[in-house]
Design a protein around this motif. Structure first.
Motif, PDB file in Angstrom:
ATOM      1  N   SER A 173       0.862  -1.182  -0.037  1.00  0.00           N
ATOM      2  CA  SER A 173      -0.174   0.011   0.114  1.00  0.00           C
ATOM      3  C   SER A 173       0.750   1.276  -0.019  1.00  0.00           C
ATOM      4  O   SER A 173       1.600   1.425   0.765  1.00  0.00           O
ATOM      5  CB  SER A 173      -0.890   0.148   1.196  1.00  0.00           C
ATOM      6  N   VAL A 174       0.811   2.024  -1.171  1.00  0.00           N
ATOM      7  CA  VAL A 174       1.671   3.238  -1.225  1.00  0.00           C
ATOM      8  C   VAL A 174       0.758   4.171  -1.836  1.00  0.00           C
ATOM      9  O   VAL A 174      -0.195   4.212  -2.696  1.00  0.00           O
ATOM     10  CB  VAL A 174       2.760   2.639  -2.370  1.00  0.00           C
ATOM     11  N   MET A 175       1.138   5.566  -1.416  1.00  0.00           N
ATOM     12  CA  MET A 175       0.417   6.553  -1.700  1.00  0.00           C
ATOM     13  C   MET A 175       0.946   7.170  -3.118  1.00  0.00           C
ATOM     14  O   MET A 175       2.077   6.942  -3.500  1.00  0.00           O
ATOM     15  CB  MET A 175       0.397   7.807  -0.770  1.00  0.00           C
ATOM     16  N   LEU A 176       0.181   7.807  -3.895  1.00  0.00           N
ATOM     17  CA  LEU A 176       0.636   8.211  -5.303  1.00  0.00           C
ATOM     18  C   LEU A 176       1.263   9.805  -4.878  1.00  0.00           C
ATOM     19  O   LEU A 176       2.509   9.995  -5.571  1.00  0.00           O
ATOM     20  CB  LEU A 176      -0.573   8.359  -6.357  1.00  0.00           C
ATOM     21  N   ALA A 177       0.602  10.519  -4.360  1.00  0.00           N
ATOM     22  CA  ALA A 177       1.110  11.812  -3.806  1.00  0.00           C
ATOM     23  C   ALA A 177       1.109  12.254  -2.554  1.00  0.00           C
ATOM     24  O   ALA A 177      -0.197  11.761  -1.935  1.00  0.00           O
ATOM     25  CB  ALA A 177       0.132  12.941  -4.681  1.00  0.00           C
ATOM     26  N   ASN A 178       1.975  12.598  -1.883  1.00  0.00           N
ATOM     27  CA  ASN A 178       2.049  13.045  -0.525  1.00  0.00           C
ATOM     28  C   ASN A 178       1.319  14.146  -0.065  1.00  0.00           C
ATOM     29  O   ASN A 178       1.344  15.397  -1.036  1.00  0.00           O
ATOM     30  CB  ASN A 178       3.698  12.947  -0.010  1.00  0.00           C
ATOM     31  N   ASN A 179       0.513  14.068   0.812  1.00  0.00           N
ATOM     32  CA  ASN A 179      -0.400  15.118   0.953  1.00  0.00           C
ATOM     33  C   ASN A 179       0.128  16.328   1.689  1.00  0.00           C
ATOM     34  O   ASN A 179      -0.138  17.539   1.385  1.00  0.00           O
ATOM     35  CB  ASN A 179      -1.697  14.743   2.244  1.00  0.00           C
ATOM     36  N   GLU A 180       1.444  15.734   2.192  1.00  0.00           N
ATOM     37  CA  GLU A 180       2.199  17.111   3.111  1.00  0.00           C
ATOM     38  C   GLU A 180       3.277  17.931   2.009  1.00  0.00           C
ATOM     39  O   GLU A 180       3.063  19.206   1.952  1.00  0.00           O
ATOM     40  CB  GLU A 180       2.777  16.682   4.047  1.00  0.00           C
ATOM     41  N   THR A 181       3.706  16.979   1.178  1.00  0.00           N
ATOM     42  CA  THR A 181       4.897  17.606   0.223  1.00  0.00           C
ATOM     43  C   THR A 181       4.601  17.741  -1.075  1.00  0.00           C
ATOM     44  O   THR A 181       5.101  18.438  -2.011  1.00  0.00           O
ATOM     45  CB  THR A 181       6.171  16.601   0.644  1.00  0.00           C
ATOM     46  N   GLY A 182       3.611  16.853  -1.625  1.00  0.00           N
ATOM     47  CA  GLY A 182       3.143  16.901  -2.939  1.00  0.00           C
ATOM     48  C   GLY A 182       4.208  15.855  -3.664  1.00  0.00           C
ATOM     49  O   GLY A 182       3.888  15.778  -4.676  1.00  0.00           O
ATOM     50  N   VAL A 183       4.950  15.159  -2.963  1.00  0.00           N
ATOM     51  CA  VAL A 183       5.961  14.375  -3.610  1.00  0.00           C
ATOM     52  C   VAL A 183       5.224  13.198  -4.151  1.00  0.00           C
ATOM     53  O   VAL A 183       4.575  12.490  -3.531  1.00  0.00           O
ATOM     54  CB  VAL A 183       7.116  13.802  -2.602  1.00  0.00           C
ATOM     55  N   LEU A 184       5.681  12.746  -5.720  1.00  0.00           N
ATOM     56  CA  LEU A 184       5.293  11.770  -6.234  1.00  0.00           C
ATOM     57  C   LEU A 184       5.817  10.353  -6.164  1.00  0.00           C
ATOM     58  O   LEU A 184       6.834  10.349  -6.350  1.00  0.00           O
ATOM     59  CB  LEU A 184       4.595  11.965  -7.807  1.00  0.00           C
ATOM     60  N   PHE A 185       5.186   9.414  -5.934  1.00  0.00           N
ATOM     61  CA  PHE A 185       5.763   7.909  -5.809  1.00  0.00           C
ATOM     62  C   PHE A 185       5.623   7.400  -7.227  1.00  0.00           C
ATOM     63  O   PHE A 185       4.473   7.459  -7.869  1.00  0.00           O
ATOM     64  CB  PHE A 185       5.326   7.106  -4.781  1.00  0.00           C
ATOM     65  N   PRO A 186       6.547   6.503  -7.667  1.00  0.00           N
ATOM     66  CA  PRO A 186       6.497   6.313  -9.069  1.00  0.00           C
ATOM     67  C   PRO A 186       5.678   4.700  -9.102  1.00  0.00           C
ATOM     68  O   PRO A 186       6.228   3.824  -9.105  1.00  0.00           O
ATOM     69  CB  PRO A 186       7.849   5.951  -9.559  1.00  0.00           C
ATOM     70  N   ILE A 187       4.288   5.153  -9.155  1.00  0.00           N
ATOM     71  CA  ILE A 187       3.421   3.819  -8.947  1.00  0.00           C
ATOM     72  C   ILE A 187       3.742   2.745 -10.211  1.00  0.00           C
ATOM     73  O   ILE A 187       3.396   1.525 -10.018  1.00  0.00           O
ATOM     74  CB  ILE A 187       2.112   4.217  -8.644  1.00  0.00           C
ATOM     75  N   GLU A 188       4.259   3.563 -11.458  1.00  0.00           N
ATOM     76  CA  GLU A 188       4.006   2.399 -12.551  1.00  0.00           C
ATOM     77  C   GLU A 188       5.497   1.478 -12.330  1.00  0.00           C
ATOM     78  O   GLU A 188       5.384   0.204 -12.319  1.00  0.00           O
ATOM     79  CB  GLU A 188       4.456   3.183 -13.551  1.00  0.00           C
ATOM     80  N   GLN A 189       6.381   2.077 -11.823  1.00  0.00           N
ATOM     81  CA  GLN A 189       7.694   1.197 -11.445  1.00  0.00           C
ATOM     82  C   GLN A 189       7.393   0.278 -10.304  1.00  0.00           C
ATOM     83  O   GLN A 189       7.820  -0.859 -10.244  1.00  0.00           O
ATOM     84  CB  GLN A 189       8.817   2.257 -10.954  1.00  0.00           C
ATOM     85  N   ILE A 190       6.725   0.897  -9.297  1.00  0.00           N
ATOM     86  CA  ILE A 190       6.323   0.191  -7.980  1.00  0.00           C
ATOM     87  C   ILE A 190       5.643  -1.136  -8.326  1.00  0.00           C
ATOM     88  O   ILE A 190       5.822  -2.249  -8.165  1.00  0.00           O
ATOM     89  CB  ILE A 190       5.781   0.787  -7.175  1.00  0.00           C
ATOM     90  N   SER A 191       4.528  -0.874  -9.334  1.00  0.00           N
ATOM     91  CA  SER A 191       3.737  -1.748  -9.868  1.00  0.00           C
ATOM     92  C   SER A 191       4.383  -3.074 -10.564  1.00  0.00           C
ATOM     93  O   SER A 191       4.312  -4.467 -10.241  1.00  0.00           O
ATOM     94  CB  SER A 191       2.707  -1.454 -10.477  1.00  0.00           C
ATOM     95  N   ASP A 217      -3.648   1.406 -18.094  1.00  0.00           N
ATOM     96  CA  ASP A 217      -2.201   1.555 -18.478  1.00  0.00           C
ATOM     97  C   ASP A 217      -1.327   0.890 -17.183  1.00  0.00           C
ATOM     98  O   ASP A 217       0.230   0.616 -17.375  1.00  0.00           O
ATOM     99  CB  ASP A 217      -1.400   2.553 -19.110  1.00  0.00           C
ATOM    100  N   ILE A 218      -1.435   0.800 -16.054  1.00  0.00           N
ATOM    101  CA  ILE A 218      -0.605   0.529 -14.899  1.00  0.00           C
ATOM    102  C   ILE A 218      -1.516  -0.564 -14.205  1.00  0.00           C
ATOM    103  O   ILE A 218      -2.618  -0.805 -14.001  1.00  0.00           O
ATOM    104  CB  ILE A 218      -0.509   1.635 -13.952  1.00  0.00           C
ATOM    105  N   GLU A 219      -0.296  -1.762 -13.639  1.00  0.00           N
ATOM    106  CA  GLU A 219      -0.995  -2.781 -12.704  1.00  0.00           C
ATOM    107  C   GLU A 219      -1.046  -2.432 -11.360  1.00  0.00           C
ATOM    108  O   GLU A 219      -0.468  -2.830 -10.423  1.00  0.00           O
ATOM    109  CB  GLU A 219       0.266  -3.810 -13.165  1.00  0.00           C
ATOM    110  N   VAL A 220      -2.183  -1.411 -11.340  1.00  0.00           N
ATOM    111  CA  VAL A 220      -2.681  -1.039 -10.090  1.00  0.00           C
ATOM    112  C   VAL A 220      -3.994  -1.873  -9.736  1.00  0.00           C
ATOM    113  O   VAL A 220      -4.713  -1.944 -10.343  1.00  0.00           O
ATOM    114  CB  VAL A 220      -3.018   0.229  -9.778  1.00  0.00           C
ATOM    115  N   ASP A 221      -4.010  -2.698  -8.427  1.00  0.00           N
ATOM    116  CA  ASP A 221      -5.198  -3.568  -8.248  1.00  0.00           C
ATOM    117  C   ASP A 221      -6.418  -2.452  -7.566  1.00  0.00           C
ATOM    118  O   ASP A 221      -7.482  -2.745  -7.820  1.00  0.00           O
ATOM    119  CB  ASP A 221      -4.947  -4.406  -7.314  1.00  0.00           C
TER     120      ASP A 221
END
Ligand code: PLP
Length: 394
Positions: A143-161, A189-193
């Motif tokens: 379980s990973v966030m896409l965008a952080n609510n405090e900093t706005g930093v994006l996690f690379p969910i495509e790579q993570i998936s 286009d991304i393997e997010v469940d």
């Protein structure tokens, strides 16, 4: 008031109010009823489902289930996966998740689950090697966030998936609450469940959310009762709110304001960082890896709460760290995970812009902020440290 706190919640858009109004007045009925009033309501719900699916780039509107908020969507995703996989007791998540995920995972840990908490670097970015190393045969869920609510930093969910798929068959849940409506998303286009969103973050009212459940993913129901939402989430549908969420998704998808918000944020951030000597950015300086509406800036050696109060008096609403932390004096877990020094984390302010902000509002904020910081700097007990910072800047 100038509202620069759009990651906390957003003003309901007039178009959204207009769309939901008939469902609070002349249109009524239970969408589960077989008569014509019920069928009309049910058709409105299905239209909204398509609008949400379209914004998310989902392959099928049947993959969208309505909930009451982002927290419910996150809780359902996590608990629903664990219930389906009783033999898998391992969860992977991050130290910087919103409380809806973080506090639930802490509770699950107390109840016997093993949780791997992935850390971030000083710019808020995830270590993908640590993710690789954490995944196991018995990992039920990532379980990973896409965008952080405090900093706005994006996690690379495509790579993570991709990493998750390569290493194990854990279910991949993404908390997309802060990202939806702010950046393009294409879930087909991304393997997010599973993918959580919340209406009040994108100009729908509070009290409506949704969970994307990829076709074929097994998820135990969270609320048990009637057969609403294809038997996945019981409770009579909140039709006005659902219509509002659909309209808000449509508005976000067709909005021509995205670039304006980005350029106003850039202007605000650039000017603060160049003009105010004790200001430093929290989160990666690479703007491609951050939400286009968010700037989290620390004003070292002064109190964020004091900045907030003074800005409020000047007519500007911001957050000190995350809104959820505004009653405690601990620095936010996200900034702690990023190793932001205490004296900077305590002075952190989150500016988050939205579709109703204008250039003159940003100019006004930039006009009043330096004076406020100056006054607080003069009162700060860290005079030596501040003198050094100001000398280096001049
Ligand atoms: N996830 C993230 C990243 C959030 O920012 C929030 C709200 O701030 C939530 C989940 C919870 O959403 P809600 O307020 O709709 O429960």
């Amino acid at each position: 008031m100038i509202y620069l706190d759009n990651n906390a919640t957003t003003r309901v858009a007039p178009e959204v109010i207009e769309a939901m109004r008939p469902y609070l007045t002349e249109h009524f009925g239970n969408p589960s009823s077989a008569h014509s009033l019920g069928r009309e309501m049910s058709a409105a719900v299905e239209r909204a489902r398509e609008q949400v699916a379209e914004l998310l780039g989902a392959a099928d509107s049947g993959e969208i289930a309505f909930t009451s908020c982002g927290s419910e969507s996150d809780n359902w995703a996590i608990r629903g996966v664990l219930e389906e996989n009783p033999n898998k007791k391992h969860i992977v998540t991050t130290e910087v998740e919103h409380e809806a995920v973080r506090n639930l995972c802490t509770r699950l840990e107390q109840q016997g689950y093993e949780v791997t908490w992935l850390g971030v670097d000083s710019q808020g970015e995830l270590d993908l090697d640590a993710l690789r190393a954490a995944l196991r045969e018995d990992t039920a869920l990532v379980s990973v966030m896409l965008a952080n609510n405090e900093t706005g930093v994006l996690f690379p969910i495509e790579q993570i998936s991709r990493i998750v798929r390569e290493r194990c068959n854990a279910v991949f849940h993404v908390d997309g609450v802060q990202a939806v409506g702010k950046i393009p998303i294409s879930l087909r286009d991304i393997e997010v469940d599973l993918f959580a969103l919340s209406g009040h973050k994108l100009h729908a009212p509070q009290g409506i959310g949704a969970l994307y459940i990829r076709s074929g993913v097994k998820l135990a129901p969270f609320i048990i009762g009637g057969g609403q939402e294809s038997g996945r989430r019981a409770g009579t549908s909140a039709v006005p709110n659902i219509v509002a969420l659909g309209t808000a998704c449509e508005l976000a998808r067709t909005s021509d304001r995205h670039e304006t918000i980005r350029s106003l944020r850039d202007r605000l951030e650039d000017e603060i960082l160049t003009k105010i000597p004790n200001a430093r950015l929290n989160g990666t300086p690479d703007r491609e890896k951050r939400l286009p509406n968010t700037s989290n800036i620390s004003f070292a050696y002064v109190e964020g709460e004091n900045i907030l109060v003074h800005l409020n008096e000047a007519g500007v609403c911001v957050s000190a760290g995350s809104a959820c932390h505004s009653t405690t004096h601990e620095s936010s877990p996200t900034l702690r995970a990023m190793n932001v020094p205490y004296t900077a984390a305590q002075g952190s302010i989150r500016f988050s812009l939205g579709r109703f902000n204008t250039e003159s509002q940003i100019e006004y904020t930039l006009k009043v902020l330096p004076g406020i910081i100056n006054r607080l700097v003069e009162m700060s007990p860290y005079d030596q440290e501040l003198r050094a910072l100001y000398a280096a800047h001049n």
